[in-house]
Design a protein around this motif. Structure first.
Motif, mmCIF file in Angstrom:
data_model
loop_
_atom_site.group_PDB
_atom_site.id
_atom_site.type_symbol
_atom_site.label_atom_id
_atom_site.label_comp_id
_atom_site.label_asym_id
_atom_site.label_seq_id
_atom_site.Cartn_x
_atom_site.Cartn_y
_atom_site.Cartn_z
ATOM 1 N N VAL A 5 0.852 -1.138 0.111
ATOM 2 C CA VAL A 5 -0.019 -0.016 -0.120
ATOM 3 C C VAL A 5 0.777 1.094 -0.119
ATOM 4 O O VAL A 5 1.710 1.441 1.078
ATOM 5 C CB VAL A 5 -0.905 -0.078 1.222
ATOM 6 N N ASN A 7 1.800 5.243 -1.235
ATOM 7 C CA ASN A 7 1.327 6.714 -1.963
ATOM 8 C C ASN A 7 2.411 7.702 -1.347
ATOM 9 O O ASN A 7 2.863 7.608 -0.404
ATOM 10 C CB ASN A 7 -0.046 7.234 -1.520
ATOM 11 N N LYS A 14 -3.406 5.362 4.138
ATOM 12 C CA LYS A 14 -2.645 3.935 3.869
ATOM 13 C C LYS A 14 -2.588 3.130 5.015
ATOM 14 O O LYS A 14 -3.012 2.147 5.020
ATOM 15 C CB LYS A 14 -1.233 4.586 3.537
ATOM 16 N N ASP A 121 2.724 -1.437 4.837
ATOM 17 C CA ASP A 121 2.394 -0.057 4.827
ATOM 18 C C ASP A 121 3.666 0.765 4.656
ATOM 19 O O ASP A 121 4.698 0.443 5.063
ATOM 20 C CB ASP A 121 1.650 -0.021 6.473
ATOM 21 N N SER A 142 -2.793 1.878 -4.097
ATOM 22 C CA SER A 142 -2.819 3.193 -3.717
ATOM 23 C C SER A 142 -3.763 4.231 -3.456
ATOM 24 O O SER A 142 -4.757 4.350 -4.239
ATOM 25 C CB SER A 142 -1.853 4.047 -4.825
#
Length: 266
Positions: A5, A7, A14, A121, A142
């Motif tokens: 995950v 971004n 997230k 994460d 994302s």
């Protein structure tokens, strides 16, 4: 399946996504491991621990060993590799170690037989640690919030990072899985709906990222669950009106993610 995950922008959800997705998977009978690869160890303290391992993420990557790195959360079937790198030293280690970017992929690969799902994460910043998580994942998910800042950063940062990692991957013996965008924190305002429609149209025409059908609404259930240190689906199981409950959202998301990885990547 290993889900990274990622971004490049912080504060997009997230950690909350990883915690709730992992909790839902564990409650439905899966064996799940979450890896906190963020220097701000929010995920590490999201759920109470029944057992805390001697080591965490630093040992998993720097020593490339899995001995005593897995902690046990209070949720049956949900384990954790906690973050123990508050100064961000892993970034330099990965950058200056010949096989640095391969370490997380290798160590998590040795844990595959013990788990049905592994979720990673990542921190909201571009760097070697985030790249390592991208390489380790079968897929990259994302979350994107419906505002111009988040969407601009997603296109400028997250999509670019994954594209660059995909270009580099063959040179270092790794692969990068498909990238999926998840609309996150969607409220019921007219502005939000308009923005979601525009972002959906934009991503539908992108060759680099696919948009997931599932959307995570902005409801108080997720904040309340976090304060109670439990998965949101446990306290939000009945849908009222047009906004789906957390149990329905997580069920839809799990089904969709399993469909994307049908047959497995590796």
């Amino acid at each position: 399946m290993i889900i990274s995950v990622s971004n490049s922008k912080g504060g997009v959800g997230k950690t909350t996504l990883v915690a709730n997705l992992a909790g839902f998977l564990a409650d439905r009978g899966s064996k799940v491991l979450v890896v906190d690869a963020d220097i701000q160890p929010t995920l590490s303290s999201y759920y109470p621990l029944n057992y805390q391992a001697k080591h965490g993420l630093r040992h998993l990557i720097m020593e490339a060993e899995t001995a005593d790195v897995v902690s046990k959360t209070s949720i049956d079937g949900l384990d954790l590799v906690f973050s123990d790198d508050p100064k961000g030293t892993l970034q330099n280690f990965i950058l200056h170690t010949p096989d640095g970017r391969q370490r997380l992929d290798y160590t998590l690969g040795t844990l595959r037989d013990r788990y049905d799902h592994i979720l990673i994460d990542t921190q909201g910043a571009v760097g070697p640690l985030q790249e390592s998580a991208i390489y380790a994942g079968d897929i990259v998910v994302s979350p994107i919030r419906p505002d111009k800042v988040s969407s601009s950063e997603f296109k400028r940062g997250s999509v670019r990072v994954v594209a660059e990692a995909r270009n580099m991957a063959p040179r270092i013996g790794l692969t990068v899985g498909p990238m999926y965008a998840l609309l996150y924190g969607i409220d019921r305002t007219t502005d939000a709906r308009t923005f979601v429609e525009a972002l959906t149209a934009l991503l539908d025409n992108s060759p680099q990222v696919d948009l997931l059908r599932t959307r995570v609404p902005a409801t108080v259930a997720y904040k309340r669950a976090a304060s109670l240190r439990m998965p949101a689906h446990r306290i939000d199981q009945v849908t009222h009106g047009k906004t789906p409950c957390a149990a329905e959202v997580m069920s839809s998301l799990v089904q969709e993610l399993l469909e994307t990885n049908a047959g497995g990547r590796r």
